[in-house]
Each structure stands twice: as structure tokens, then as C-alpha cells.
Design an enzyme around this catalytic site. Structure first.
Site, mmCIF file in Angstrom:
data_model
loop_
_atom_site.group_PDB
_atom_site.id
_atom_site.type_symbol
_atom_site.label_atom_id
_atom_site.label_comp_id
_atom_site.label_asym_id
_atom_site.label_seq_id
_atom_site.Cartn_x
_atom_site.Cartn_y
_atom_site.Cartn_z
ATOM 1 N N ASP A 1 0.879 -1.167 0.000
ATOM 2 C CA ASP A 1 0.000 0.000 0.000
ATOM 3 C C ASP A 1 0.918 1.218 0.000
ATOM 4 O O ASP A 1 1.422 1.617 1.048
ATOM 5 C CB ASP A 1 -0.899 -0.014 1.240
ATOM 6 C CG ASP A 1 -1.796 1.210 1.310
ATOM 7 O OD1 ASP A 1 -2.279 1.662 0.246
ATOM 8 O OD2 ASP A 1 -2.016 1.721 2.424
ATOM 9 N N GLU B 1 -1.338 -1.624 -4.889
ATOM 10 C CA GLU B 1 -2.559 -0.842 -5.082
ATOM 11 C C GLU B 1 -2.303 0.244 -6.119
ATOM 12 O O GLU B 1 -1.287 0.926 -6.090
ATOM 13 C CB GLU B 1 -3.007 -0.211 -3.759
ATOM 14 C CG GLU B 1 -4.343 0.482 -3.869
ATOM 15 C CD GLU B 1 -4.878 0.964 -2.537
ATOM 16 O OE1 GLU B 1 -5.626 1.950 -2.557
ATOM 17 O OE2 GLU B 1 -4.556 0.361 -1.496
ATOM 18 N N ASP C 1 -2.216 0.770 7.546
ATOM 19 C CA ASP C 1 -1.377 0.620 6.353
ATOM 20 C C ASP C 1 -0.997 -0.839 6.116
ATOM 21 O O ASP C 1 -0.988 -1.311 4.977
ATOM 22 C CB ASP C 1 -0.114 1.488 6.471
ATOM 23 C CG ASP C 1 -0.454 2.965 6.529
ATOM 24 O OD1 ASP C 1 -1.076 3.465 5.576
ATOM 25 O OD2 ASP C 1 -0.107 3.608 7.534
#
Length: 182
Positions: A7, A67, A139
Site C-alpha cells: 500500500d 494498489e 497501512d
């Protein structure tokens, strides 16, 4: 298959590593790379690059899932996030990992069942799917969710890749909305 999920973020980059065998998932590692905001941009990107290289060396993933950057209302924020994502991509390329990319909507849908899930719902489902004792940090949870998404979707994509070779549909064929698109 060992999957490294990432991420990306310029201030905080989450990472999560899982082992996937069929539908069985096993937690390996996760964490957050916290980048000191006082550093100049090139040094901040280097912190992300160096730390993700080390994570890849330590955990030896087979594949990576990342992502995709969302479009923010602030173009400067979007560009900075894109640079953090670029540092992550460089670390993965340096580690010779195949990279698969997923939108936040795809990740949430794969993990929670709806693309409009709240962060807390994602954290809770990651905790359940990986049988974790506690709730992962936001996260780390997002990175683990990205890895879980690939564990669920990746084998299907591989089979469809074989299908596209057999049918002549070409390598750019993907599944979108339940349909094959070129």
C-alpha cells in the site's frame, strides 16, 4: 505462492506478506515503512526503495501486488503518491518480482465483498482471514488486503491467460465486470 502486498504512500508505505495455497491463507509478515517528513523528496523515495528491497530479500515472495494510485482532488498529492508508487515499483523490479496491480475497489471487493467497505471493515476481515490475534494497523491491513486480493484473483487470471493463448484473444485480455475485455 508467497505474495507481497504493498500500500504505497510517501509518508507511510504498508507492506504485507502472506502464503496462499488454494483458498488457505497464512500470515507471514507485515509492517509500515514510516518516512521522516523532514527528508527531501529524493531521500524519502530512497527510504521506501531501500526498505521494500529489504522486505523482499527477507521474505522471498514469489509475486507482488500493488494498489493502483487513485486520482485525488489535489493534483500535487496525486503526483507525490505516484512517485512513492514508482519507488515501490523500482524495488519490486530490482527484486525481479512480477507485479500485479489492483484498484482499491477491487481489493475491498475481494476481501470484504463490497467495494465501498470502510477501512475498519477491511482491517477486521484481514484479521479474520489470516487468523490474527489483533487488528493490523491500517497501512499494514491495506497491504495485506492487497496480497489477499491477488491470492484470490491471481490464479483465475493465470487460467484466463492460458485461455487467451489457446483462443488467440491476446495477452491484454482481462476480466472486468465479469466479462473478458481486450
Amino acid at each position: 505462492m508467497r505474495v507481497l502486498g504493498i500500500d504505497p504512500g510517501l509518508r507511510r508505505t504498508g507492506f504485507g506478506v502472506i502464503d496462499a495455497e488454494g483458498m488457505r491463507l497464512r500470515y507471514v509478515a507485515s509492517g509500515t515503512i514510516v518516512v521522516p517528513p523532514a527528508l527531501a523528496l529524493p531521500e524519502r523515495l530512497k527510504v521506501i526503495l531501500d526498505n521494500l528491497r529489504q522486505v523482499a530479500r527477507d521474505t522471498r515472495p514469489d509475486v507482488a501486488a500493488l494498489e493502483i494510485v487513485f486520482l485525488n482532488t489535489n493534483p500535487a498529492s496525486t503526483l507525490l503518491l505516484g512517485q512513492a508508487r514508482g519507488a515501490a515499483l523500482c524495488a519490486l523490479a530490482d527484486s525481479q518480482l512480477a507485479v500485479h496491480e489492483y484498484t482499491a475497489l477491487q481489493i475491498k471487493k475481494a476481501v470484504v465483498g463490497t467495494g465501498r467497505a470502510a477501512k475498519e471493515q477491511v482491517q477486521m476481515m484481514v484479521q479474520r482471514l489470516l487468523s490474527l490475534d489483533g487488528t493490523p494497523a491500517p497501512d499494514s491491513a491495506d497491504a495485506l488486503a492487497c496480497a489477499i486480493c491477488h491470492a484470490h484473483v491471481g490464479p483465475l487470471q493465470a487460467r484466463l491467460g492460458g485461455l487467451s493463448a489457446a483462443t488467440g484473444l491476446g495477452g491484454g485480455t482481462r476480466v472486468r465486470g465479469g466479462r473478458l475485455v481486450g
